[in-house]
Every structure is written in C-alpha cells, then in structure tokens.
Scaffold this motif. Structure first.
Motif, PDB file in Angstrom:
ATOM      1  N   PRO A  22       0.827  -1.221   0.000  1.00  0.00           N
ATOM      2  CA  PRO A  22       0.000   0.000   0.000  1.00  0.00           C
ATOM      3  C   PRO A  22       0.855   1.262   0.000  1.00  0.00           C
ATOM      4  N   GLU A  23       0.234   2.359  -0.387  1.00  0.00           N
ATOM      5  CA  GLU A  23       0.906   3.647  -0.296  1.00  0.00           C
ATOM      6  C   GLU A  23       1.258   3.934   1.171  1.00  0.00           C
ATOM      7  N   PRO A  24       2.400   4.585   1.406  1.00  0.00           N
ATOM      8  CA  PRO A  24       2.808   4.834   2.801  1.00  0.00           C
ATOM      9  C   PRO A  24       1.749   5.518   3.648  1.00  0.00           C
ATOM     10  N   LEU A  25       1.096   6.545   3.090  1.00  0.00           N
ATOM     11  CA  LEU A  25       0.086   7.257   3.875  1.00  0.00           C
ATOM     12  C   LEU A  25      -1.107   6.362   4.201  1.00  0.00           C
ATOM     13  N   VAL A  26      -1.454   5.465   3.275  1.00  0.00           N
ATOM     14  CA  VAL A  26      -2.564   4.535   3.526  1.00  0.00           C
ATOM     15  C   VAL A  26      -2.204   3.604   4.686  1.00  0.00           C
ATOM     16  N   LEU A  27      -0.991   3.054   4.656  1.00  0.00           N
ATOM     17  CA  LEU A  27      -0.556   2.172   5.737  1.00  0.00           C
ATOM     18  C   LEU A  27      -0.483   2.915   7.063  1.00  0.00           C
ATOM     19  N   ILE A  28      -0.014   4.151   7.034  1.00  0.00           N
ATOM     20  CA  ILE A  28       0.065   4.950   8.263  1.00  0.00           C
ATOM     21  C   ILE A  28      -1.320   5.156   8.856  1.00  0.00           C
ATOM     22  N   VAL A  29      -2.296   5.500   8.005  1.00  0.00           N
ATOM     23  CA  VAL A  29      -3.663   5.725   8.489  1.00  0.00           C
ATOM     24  C   VAL A  29      -4.246   4.434   9.059  1.00  0.00           C
ATOM     25  N   VAL A  30      -4.021   3.303   8.384  1.00  0.00           N
ATOM     26  CA  VAL A  30      -4.541   2.016   8.861  1.00  0.00           C
ATOM     27  C   VAL A  30      -3.954   1.668  10.226  1.00  0.00           C
ATOM     28  N   LEU A  31      -2.628   1.823  10.369  1.00  0.00           N
ATOM     29  CA  LEU A  31      -1.985   1.518  11.647  1.00  0.00           C
ATOM     30  C   LEU A  31      -2.458   2.456  12.754  1.00  0.00           C
ATOM     31  N   GLY A  50       4.099  10.083  14.274  1.00  0.00           N
ATOM     32  CA  GLY A  50       5.438   9.498  14.290  1.00  0.00           C
ATOM     33  C   GLY A  50       5.816   8.886  12.958  1.00  0.00           C
ATOM     34  N   LEU A  51       4.926   8.070  12.393  1.00  0.00           N
ATOM     35  CA  LEU A  51       5.229   7.440  11.114  1.00  0.00           C
ATOM     36  C   LEU A  51       5.257   8.456   9.977  1.00  0.00           C
ATOM     37  N   SER A  52       4.440   9.493  10.078  1.00  0.00           N
ATOM     38  CA  SER A  52       4.490  10.568   9.072  1.00  0.00           C
ATOM     39  C   SER A  52       5.835  11.282   9.121  1.00  0.00           C
ATOM     40  N   LEU A  53       6.383  11.453  10.316  1.00  0.00           N
ATOM     41  CA  LEU A  53       7.700  12.070  10.448  1.00  0.00           C
ATOM     42  C   LEU A  53       8.775  11.190   9.816  1.00  0.00           C
ATOM     43  N   VAL A  54       8.702   9.880  10.054  1.00  0.00           N
ATOM     44  CA  VAL A  54       9.665   8.949   9.442  1.00  0.00           C
ATOM     45  C   VAL A  54       9.576   9.032   7.918  1.00  0.00           C
ATOM     46  N   LEU A  55       8.355   9.087   7.389  1.00  0.00           N
ATOM     47  CA  LEU A  55       8.160   9.214   5.941  1.00  0.00           C
ATOM     48  C   LEU A  55       8.750  10.516   5.425  1.00  0.00           C
ATOM     49  N   ASN A  56       8.550  11.590   6.153  1.00  0.00           N
ATOM     50  CA  ASN A  56       9.063  12.895   5.744  1.00  0.00           C
ATOM     51  C   ASN A  56      10.589  12.945   5.776  1.00  0.00           C
ATOM     52  N   LEU A  57      11.195  12.173   6.684  1.00  0.00           N
ATOM     53  CA  LEU A  57      12.658  12.141   6.789  1.00  0.00           C
ATOM     54  C   LEU A  57      13.305  11.250   5.722  1.00  0.00           C
ATOM     55  N   GLY A  58      12.494  10.576   4.920  1.00  0.00           N
ATOM     56  CA  GLY A  58      13.026   9.717   3.873  1.00  0.00           C
ATOM     57  C   GLY A  58      13.512   8.369   4.369  1.00  0.00           C
TER      58      GLY A  58
END
Length: 245
Positions: A22-31, A50-58
C-alpha cells in the motif's frame, strides 16, 4: 542449511512485500486507526504523527525492512518459544536442563550472536533474523513457563474433576490464566528483536540499522539522528501496542 536460509528469506520477503504494497500514507492511516481502536486515541495520534515524520525524513523504506525483520523474528521466536515454555512448565527435567541454557543466552552480549549467524549464513537479512530469534527467544520461554506454573492448582483440579483432559486444561484454564505473563514475554520479545535488528546491520542486514551504522562510519550526526529517531518511534509504538494496559 541452504533450504532453511531460503525459507527465512522467503518469509521476510513476503512480510516486506505486504507492508510495502500500500501507499505509505494509507498504511500509516490504517496503523493509526488500529492503535486507536484497540488501545486509545492518543496512541493512534502518535502513530500517525510518528510514522508521518519517518516518511518525511526519507526513512520509510528502511522502516519497512526493519518492521519486516521484526515481524518475522518475533513470529519465529514465539512459534518456538511459547510451546517450549509450556513444555518447560510441565516437565521438571526440561525445566532443570533449560535453566542454565537460558541464563547463558540472556547474559552474553548481543554482538556475540552475530558471529555464528555470520559463519553459517553469511551477510544479509537472513543472518540478522536468525541472530535476532536466538537473542529474543528466552523471555517468551521463561515467562510462558512462569505464568503456567503460577496458575492456581484448584482451577486445574476443578477442570479435571469435570472430566477435562490435559489438552482442555491447557487451552481453557492454564493459558487464559497465564496470559498476562505470556503477553509480557511477547512484549519483551518484540523489544529485544528491535534492538537486535538494528545491531544486525553490522552483518549486512538492512533497515534502520544500516544508516545508523553508516552515520558512525562517516561521522554524520544528522543521518544517525534521523535513523535513531525512527528506531525510537517504532519502539514506542510496538511497546504501547503490545503492553498489557
């Protein structure tokens, strides 16, 4: 030996594919929704931020590899450790033999586990998973056995009085009564797996441990901080998701 390594690699690959599909944002929302549903809203918000921050940091790809390794290692450790804990609780000979072995496993430094894994399976995620399983398997064995030993004898006698066999007593009386101790063992297994997965970067395992190790080699404080922050976020999420509260 090669077939076993191929099986571990296949298992890690399946988990990694499922997490990366899944797209990262979709997985983040599900979790985040799962954390909100099964725990509390504040944890769901922390998971999302937290996971959005990890995604933003690459660091998302490294995080997926780390999670896949943790899930695989914990699954194998629990699949072996919980049944061994049940046998340990019911067999005094096994309990006596396993006690010094588990003491030894829990006292030697984690880096020592990397040496035999590297010797038999070479560089890569397979060696990291195997070292992680060996390192993290002791708590579920010990705490499962402890929980079952602490079950009230009167409960077991009542079950036997109503005609329950050994299997029914185990499933319907001992395991439910020992569940708090078993859950503590699962929680400790997850935390130890996370720490070992990061250390396993020294033998070629991928994930968040890889940029941490690289930052030490090139003295890049920023890279190490970003990867370390990802590790902390995962640790907090897993700890809060699988605690007993």
């Amino acid at each position: 030996m090669n077939q076993f390594a191929d099986f571990i690699s296949w298992l890690v690959g399946i988990v990694e594919t499922v997490l990366a599909y899944p797209e990262p944002l979709v997985l983040i929302v599900v979790l985040a929704l799962l954390a909100w549903q099964f725990k509390r809203a504040s944890l769901g918000l922390f998971v999302f931020l937290g996971l959005s921050l990890v995604l933003n940091l690459g660091m998302w790809d490294n995080l997926i590899i780390t999670l896949a390794s943790i899930i695989t290692s914990v699954f194998i450790a629990l699949a072996i450790g919980i049944p061994l804990g049940i046998l340990k609780a019911h067999n005094k000979v096994l309990d006596y033999i396993s006690r010094p072995i588990l003491d030894f496993m829990q006292t030697i430094p984690p880096f020592v586990y990397l040496i035999p894994a590297l010797m038999f399976f070479g560089l890569g995620n397979v060696s990291g998973v195997i070292a992680t399983v060996i390192f993290a398997i002791a708590p579920p064995i010990r705490l499962t056995a402890l929980g079952i030993k602490q079950v009230n004898d009167e409960l077991e006698e009542a079950g036997q009085a109503f005609g329950a066999n050994w299997w029914q007593v185990l499933i319907k009386i001992e395991l439910p009564a020992a569940m708090p101790s078993i859950l503590m063992g699962i929680n400790q297994c997850i935390m130890l797996s996370l720490s070992m997965v990061v250390i396993s970067a020294m033998i070629g395992a991928g994930g968040l441990g890889k940029p941490v190790l690289r930052s030490l080699n090139i003295v890049n404080i920023g890279l190490g901080f970003e990867a370390g922050l990802g590790v902390v976020i995962i640790a907090v999420i897993l700890d809060r998701m699988f605690d007993r509260a």
